[in-house]
Write a protein that holds these residues in place. Sequence first.
Motif, short mmCIF file in Angstrom:
data_model
loop_
_atom_site.label_atom_id
_atom_site.label_comp_id
_atom_site.label_asym_id
_atom_site.label_seq_id
_atom_site.Cartn_x
_atom_site.Cartn_y
_atom_site.Cartn_z
N LYS A 5 123.91 91.37 94.06
CA LYS A 5 122.56 91.66 94.52
C LYS A 5 121.80 90.36 94.67
CE LYS A 5 118.34 94.00 93.30
NZ LYS A 5 117.63 92.73 93.44
N GLN A 6 121.07 90.26 95.74
CA GLN A 6 120.27 89.08 96.02
C GLN A 6 118.84 89.29 95.56
OE1 GLN A 6 121.80 86.23 97.43
NE2 GLN A 6 123.51 87.55 96.86
N SER A 7 118.19 88.24 95.15
CA SER A 7 116.77 88.30 94.84
C SER A 7 116.00 88.35 96.15
CB SER A 7 116.34 87.07 94.04
OG SER A 7 114.93 87.02 93.96
N LEU A 9 112.74 87.71 96.29
CA LEU A 9 111.55 86.85 96.18
C LEU A 9 111.50 85.85 97.33
CD1 LEU A 9 111.48 86.19 92.33
CD2 LEU A 9 110.01 87.72 93.66
N TYR A 80 116.94 97.18 96.96
CA TYR A 80 116.27 96.27 97.89
C TYR A 80 114.99 96.90 98.43
CZ TYR A 80 120.32 93.10 98.17
OH TYR A 80 121.32 92.19 97.90
N GLU A 83 112.14 96.81 96.05
CA GLU A 83 111.63 95.47 95.74
C GLU A 83 110.81 94.84 96.85
OE1 GLU A 83 114.75 92.87 94.44
OE2 GLU A 83 115.48 94.33 92.99
#
Length: 111
Positions: A5-7, A9, A80, A83
Amino acid sequence: MGTSKQSLLKLSAIIEQHSANQTDMPFRNMFATACYLSVIGEEQAARKQMKSLFDWLGWDNRRTYFSAILDSLSEFAPKYASEIAANQEINKIFYKVETPGSLASESIENV
């Protein structure tokens, strides 16, 4: 699946950089909608929409990061979407997908 999983931000910051006068919401909604398409099994449509968004946001300068998001989309789409801070109406779509029984009970009550 082996992807991580990628951030988001960094993605949020990129979206804000490309948004003038608080016009970031269409980008966020487009991202969340692509996540929804992935969740319902429309992988090709999800990837096309995501790639269009990433083209707009500068795919060439962020190829590694954007590719990592694309590669992990099918596995982490609901996370995702939650977020990215899309409109509440877009986020409600995921609630309906996650609790399909609620739709059936609502339609029965309305008959």
